[in-house]
Design an enzyme around this catalytic site. Structure first.
Site, mmCIF file in Angstrom:
data_model
loop_
_atom_site.group_PDB
_atom_site.id
_atom_site.type_symbol
_atom_site.label_atom_id
_atom_site.label_comp_id
_atom_site.label_asym_id
_atom_site.label_seq_id
_atom_site.Cartn_x
_atom_site.Cartn_y
_atom_site.Cartn_z
ATOM 1 N N GLY A 1 0.827 -1.048 0.078
ATOM 2 C CA GLY A 1 -0.089 0.119 -0.024
ATOM 3 C C GLY A 1 0.891 1.435 -0.272
ATOM 4 O O GLY A 1 1.963 1.101 0.028
ATOM 5 N N LYS A 2 0.462 2.323 -0.085
ATOM 6 C CA LYS A 2 1.056 3.735 0.012
ATOM 7 C C LYS A 2 1.863 3.718 0.903
ATOM 8 O O LYS A 2 2.930 4.302 0.900
ATOM 9 C CB LYS A 2 -0.045 4.815 -0.173
ATOM 10 C CG LYS A 2 -0.654 4.830 -1.498
ATOM 11 C CD LYS A 2 -1.052 6.476 -1.987
ATOM 12 C CE LYS A 2 -1.609 6.495 -3.467
ATOM 13 N NZ LYS A 2 -2.883 6.949 -3.512
ATOM 14 N N ARG A 3 1.108 3.331 2.072
ATOM 15 C CA ARG A 3 2.086 3.462 3.529
ATOM 16 C C ARG A 3 3.397 2.669 3.660
ATOM 17 O O ARG A 3 4.328 2.786 4.351
ATOM 18 C CB ARG A 3 1.306 3.343 4.738
ATOM 19 C CG ARG A 3 0.848 4.365 5.568
ATOM 20 C CD ARG A 3 0.232 3.889 6.708
ATOM 21 N NE ARG A 3 -1.453 3.601 6.301
ATOM 22 C CZ ARG A 3 -2.331 2.844 6.660
ATOM 23 N NH1 ARG A 3 -1.776 2.000 7.777
ATOM 24 N NH2 ARG A 3 -3.368 2.993 6.420
#
Ligand code: GLU
Length: 479
Positions: free
Chosen positions: A252-254
């Protein structure tokens, strides 16, 4: 309504223009492209822009720019056209209408007359009955004629369980509950993905559909539509997800899933990026971890795609990129390193030293910003007590430095190899090599940790080296 029956492999990458290209999308494109290239087939770029609400301006250009950076070139696409133009779904509405009409005529599609409130009532009823909500259980008895103002729904011709072969996952099955009357054309006139991609793949003669395995649960729906249209199924190739570094959930973006063009900005090599992404979810077997673009195409095969997701690990990417830098010729390395150096440090002699220490071009900037290269253009601050190697007597160090000054003065060719030879010779004649090498290195760099004295002397040049050695010796006298 048979699809293109010739044997030529046709694959496609069909992104939706809903934002930047992330690594997952790029990897899908890479596999579809490599498979087409390997089989002398056709690779199509198709833009799936039927969800106008989610569209992000500039995404199409961004997708094309990303693929071009990687050198993944398409044979047919929105910019270059091809035999089945247009390659943007929003421009193919006539095709969808044509097939919608075929389905209506066959009795396999109906106008959906229900309001949101009515659907909510159906949903509540299914909930109360503890059953999954399926549209097909609420088909209208006398649907109105479809005029485009209401959604057009597919009427699943036969409620049954489906079986199919997936080239990655093998033989798969799903029960009847996987089938439903899904929307073909929305009330805004645009088709759904479920409908549009099937028509496009048919018209474009796609033989192998490669896409993320999040689509597996929808395959029975696709199969029921292939049946209704009496068209042959293409091959399904469901790709494993790219997992975050912990391997537990999808990247994910994180976890740092970023725009693929950020990697370009950071100075990664496109070939290294291909190598890295290709290996998340596929492996040709054997020990080889560093492959070129050409080798990727040669080695790629669907049966070596993994079923489970592979981890995304930027440290691995850095390692692969460093290995690819090693394969570049000196001229290219020099050009790139110099490009990333500020004016005051643009010195070709720094190239070999920097080359050893970087994984990607932007690391050059990190080295500059850290100050570790400052002493190459700025005289260092010297603390004379730090010239003394392991409490060696001051006089010995002073003598050693003077000896180096003398020998350097006489050295005609102030080249790396000559410097190394002479410094080694002097240091080996002493009780401990460090009694020569340490004070020279410290006098030149002013750092407790720095590259070796040979390379520093060479980069600084004879004059500057002698100046720094003399100034350190003077300071030592006054200690
Ligand atoms: N437009 C779909 C997406 O971006 C592509 C799925 C497919 O390749 O069929 O997720």
């Amino acid at each position: 309504m048979e699809p293109n029956q010739n044997k030529k492999v046709v694959t496609r990458f069909a992104p939706s223009p809903t934002g930047f290209m992330h690594v997952g999308g790029v990897r899908t494109a890479l596999y579809a492209w490599a498979y087409a290239r390997k089989n002398n087939g056709t690779f199509i770029l198709r833009i799936e822009d039927t969800d106008k609400a989610r569209e992000v301006e500039g995404s199409i250009e961004h997708i094309m720019k990303s693929l071009k950076w990687l050198g993944v070139e398409w044979d047919e696409g929105p910019d270059i056209g091809g035999p089945n133009t247009p390659y943007k779904q929003s421009e193919r509405l006539d095709s969808y209408k044509k097939y919608a009409q075929i389905l209506i005529d066959k009795g396999f599609a109906y106008a959906d007359p229900f309001t949101e409130e009515e659907v909510e009532i159906f949903r509540k009823k299914a909930e109360a009955d503890k059953k999954p909500f399926l549209y097909r259980e609420y088909r209208p008895e006398n649907p109105p004629v479809w005029d485009g103002s209401m959604p057009l729904r597919f009427k699943v011709p036969q409620i049954k369980s489906y079986e199919w072969d997936d080239l990655v996952r093998g033989h798969l099955k799903a029960g009847e509950e996987a089938l439903d009357d899904f929307i073909l054309i929305k009330s805004d006139g645009y088709p759904t993905y479920n409908f549009a991609h099937i028509i496009d793949d048919l018209e474009m003669g796609v033989t192998h559909i490669m896409r993320g395995d999040e689509f597996i649960s929808s395959v029975p729906k696709f199969l029921s539509l292939y049946d209704a249209l009496e068209i042959k199924r293409p091959e399904f190739v469901m790709l494993p997800p790219i997992m975050g570094p912990d391997g537990k959930k999808k990247l994910g973006k994180r976890d740092g899933a970023k725009d693929i063009l950020d990697y370009e900005k950071e100075g990664y090599l496109p070939e290294a990026m291909i190598n890295f992404l290709a290996y998340i979810g596929w492996n040709p077997g054997g020990e080889k971890e560093v492959i070129s673009k050409k080798e990727f195409i040669e080695l790629f095969d669907i049966d070596k795609i993994h079923i489970s997701g592979g981890k995304f690990n930027e440290e691995k990417l850095d390692w692969i990129n460093k290995e690819h830098i090693k394969l570049l010729n000196e001229k290219i390395v020099k050009e790139n390193i110099l490009k990333w150096l500020p004016e005051f440090l643009k010195n070709e002699k720094l190239v070999p030293l920097i080359r050893e220490r970087i994984s990607k071009w932007s690391d050059v900037k990190i080295m500059v910003d850290s100050g570790e290269l400052d002493f190459f253009y700025k005289k260092p601050e010297i603390d004379p007590s730090l010239l003394l190697f392991k409490n060696t007597n001051k006089k010995i160090i002073e003598n050693n430095l003077n000896e180096v000054i003398k020998v350097f003065n006489e050295l005609e060719k102030f080249e790396f190899e000559n410097i190394k030879e002479i410094l080694n010779k002097i240091s080996e004649s002493k009780e401990n090599r460090g009694q020569v090498l340490h004070p020279v290195r410290y006098a030149l760099s002013g750092l407790s940790k720095s590259p070796d004295p040979f390379i520093i002397s060479f980069i600084l040049g004879k004059e500057e080296t002698l100046e720094r050695l003399k100034s350190a010796t003077l300071k030592l006298e006054n200690l």
